[in-house]
Design a protein around this motif. Structure first.
Motif, mmCIF file in Angstrom:
data_model
loop_
_atom_site.group_PDB
_atom_site.id
_atom_site.type_symbol
_atom_site.label_atom_id
_atom_site.label_comp_id
_atom_site.label_asym_id
_atom_site.label_seq_id
_atom_site.Cartn_x
_atom_site.Cartn_y
_atom_site.Cartn_z
ATOM 1 N N THR A 1 -10.889 3.943 -2.862
ATOM 2 C CA THR A 1 -9.567 4.533 -2.710
ATOM 3 C C THR A 1 -8.512 3.600 -3.296
ATOM 4 O O THR A 1 -8.704 2.376 -3.374
ATOM 5 C CB THR A 1 -9.244 4.783 -1.227
ATOM 6 O OG1 THR A 1 -9.183 3.531 -0.536
ATOM 7 C CG2 THR A 1 -10.315 5.666 -0.590
ATOM 8 N N VAL B 1 0.824 -1.220 0.000
ATOM 9 C CA VAL B 1 0.000 0.000 0.000
ATOM 10 C C VAL B 1 0.855 1.266 0.000
ATOM 11 O O VAL B 1 0.661 2.146 -0.858
ATOM 12 C CB VAL B 1 -0.989 -0.014 1.182
ATOM 13 C CG1 VAL B 1 -1.675 1.352 1.325
ATOM 14 C CG2 VAL B 1 -2.043 -1.097 0.968
ATOM 15 N N PRO B 2 1.816 1.433 0.916
ATOM 16 C CA PRO B 2 2.604 2.680 0.883
ATOM 17 C C PRO B 2 3.447 2.856 -0.371
ATOM 18 O O PRO B 2 3.723 3.990 -0.769
ATOM 19 C CB PRO B 2 3.495 2.581 2.132
ATOM 20 C CG PRO B 2 3.483 1.160 2.541
ATOM 21 C CD PRO B 2 2.179 0.609 2.094
ATOM 22 N N ASP C 1 -5.770 2.879 -1.886
ATOM 23 C CA ASP C 1 -5.308 2.017 -0.793
ATOM 24 C C ASP C 1 -6.147 0.748 -0.716
ATOM 25 O O ASP C 1 -5.617 -0.364 -0.553
ATOM 26 C CB ASP C 1 -5.382 2.758 0.540
ATOM 27 C CG ASP C 1 -4.342 3.857 0.669
ATOM 28 O OD1 ASP C 1 -3.792 4.274 -0.369
ATOM 29 O OD2 ASP C 1 -4.079 4.298 1.798
ATOM 30 N N SER D 1 -4.941 -3.119 -1.434
ATOM 31 C CA SER D 1 -5.126 -4.108 -0.370
ATOM 32 C C SER D 1 -5.861 -5.344 -0.882
ATOM 33 O O SER D 1 -5.506 -6.479 -0.522
ATOM 34 C CB SER D 1 -5.899 -3.494 0.804
ATOM 35 O OG SER D 1 -5.159 -2.474 1.422
ATOM 36 N N ALA E 1 0.181 2.392 -3.833
ATOM 37 C CA ALA E 1 -1.121 3.062 -3.925
ATOM 38 C C ALA E 1 -1.059 4.458 -4.528
ATOM 39 O O ALA E 1 -1.970 4.868 -5.256
ATOM 40 C CB ALA E 1 -1.768 3.113 -2.540
ATOM 41 N N HIS E 2 0.000 5.227 -4.259
ATOM 42 C CA HIS E 2 0.050 6.600 -4.764
ATOM 43 C C HIS E 2 0.451 6.666 -6.235
ATOM 44 O O HIS E 2 0.408 7.738 -6.842
ATOM 45 C CB HIS E 2 1.008 7.448 -3.929
ATOM 46 C CG HIS E 2 2.436 7.027 -4.029
ATOM 47 N ND1 HIS E 2 2.925 5.871 -3.453
ATOM 48 C CD2 HIS E 2 3.516 7.598 -4.628
ATOM 49 C CE1 HIS E 2 4.210 5.762 -3.691
ATOM 50 N NE2 HIS E 2 4.600 6.796 -4.401
#
Length: 349
Positions: free
Chosen positions: A309, A290-291, A311, A315, A294-295
């Motif tokens: 989202t 995720v970190p 994230d 997930s 995701a972005h």
């Protein structure tokens, strides 16, 4: 700070030296950031992975304090840039100024010429100014007027941005976000940590008393140690599968890039080193998905309408993707195998 006893300058450390140095850095940061051990650990892992960190959260939760605390914990050059709409690219990279005495142009370095660059509210600067960071974040160099200047090592950009107050901001383009190794959120502290903050920060800011516990040379050795961590082929294939799944998911319009795969492995190696291992487990990749991913992805219009989202999408990919296995053995089974190690340890470990 005592004189280091490690042998070859710039070479990897022993496990005990590595653990001592990294624990000192984390303990120093946690004097300022209460109750956020996991966040502090990930920020340090990004530094050891030679990456850059984007801290995105609501106002007042300690985004800038985390960036400053990490910077002050290392005895190296630190520069802070307050991003504003009138900030110019030359303020970041530097500019050539005519010297009347020498009758020639001389280069005046900008704020990016430091080991740690703290960029506060990066999305308040114009896209033209944001793009000034593209070359230095990826290639560790700055080109001005046709001349290339190398940046110091280690080099890390820690940027903060507020996702709530979007008025007067310029969202980071995909090329810029892709250069950030990880995006983290501070989150609100729990009541106990907030009470400790009131007692510790009420009359005095502990950030003012923070002193460095290591230096740039030691950080270079920490980075070299993290590089030496082993990532088995099965783990590398799993990283590729995670990134490929973002490109094929129906809810994602733009998936993660090959740069993401490389940075996922690098960060996983740093996390494994912080855990005291010299090999990467699939657990490391799952925890970082995720970190790190995701972005970088862009959801489809339907997913955005359904308020999905990135994230949550990443997930779900992690949960549905099959884990790598060797001889039908669970990757979470760390019992010694017939050769005396786990399936993910280097051969002959």
């Amino acid at each position: 700070m005592t004189t280091p006893t490690w042998d070859a300058p710039g070479g990897p450390m022993t496990g005990e030296d590595f653990r001592t140095a990294t624990q000192a850095i984390m303990a120093n940061i946690e004097q300022v950031i209460e109750g956020k051990s996991a966040t502090v650990r990930l920020a340090l892992a990004v530094l050891l992975a030679e990456g850059h960190l984007l801290i995105e959260d609501v106002p007042g939760v300690g985004k800038t304090k985390l960036a400053k605390a990490l910077a002050r914990s290392i005895d190296c050059s630190v520069r802070r840039i307050q991003f504003t709409p009138d900030l110019l690219p030359s303020d970041v990279t530097g500019v050539s100024v005519y010297n009347q005495e020498t009758r020639d142009f001389e280069f005046k370095p900008g704020a990016v010429f430091a080991n740690l660059v703290v960029g506060d509210e990066i999305n308040r600067a114009s896209p033209k100014t944001q793009s000034a960071l593209l070359e230095c974040m990826e290639e560790r160099q700055v080109t001005v007027d046709g001349t290339t200047y190398e940046l110091q090592a280690p080099f890390m950009v820690i940027a903060t941005q507020n996702p709530i107050e979007m008025e007067g901001t310029y969202p980071l383009p995909e090329a810029q976000r892709d250069r950030f190794t990880a995006r983290i959120a501070m989150g609100y502290p729990d009541p106990r940590a907030e009470l400790a903050m009131l007692n510790g920060h009420g009359a005095h800011d502990p950030l003012n008393d923070l002193r460095s516990v290591t230096d740039a040379a030691t950080v270079r050795r920490l980075i070299a140690t993290a590089r030496d961590v082993h990532a088995a082929e099965a783990v590398q294939q799993y990283a590729i599968a995670l990134v490929t799944a973002t490109r094929e998911a129906p809810e994602i319009r733009l998936g993660a890039s090959p740069r993401c795969t490389l940075q996922l492995i690098r960060t996983a190696k740093a996390v494994a080193a912080l855990e005291g291992r010299d090999y990467v487990l699939p657990d490391d990749l799952q925890a970082l998905a995720v970190p790190v991913l995701a972005h970088r992805i862009i959801p489809t219009a339907d997913a955005q309408l359904n308020r999905r989202t990135t994230d949550a999408i990443v997930s779900e990919i992690v949960h549905r993707l099959p884990l790598p296995h060797e001889r039908s053995r669970s990757p979470y089974d760390t019992r010694p195998s017939s050769n005396g190690g786990t399936p993910y340890e280097p051969r002959g470990h």
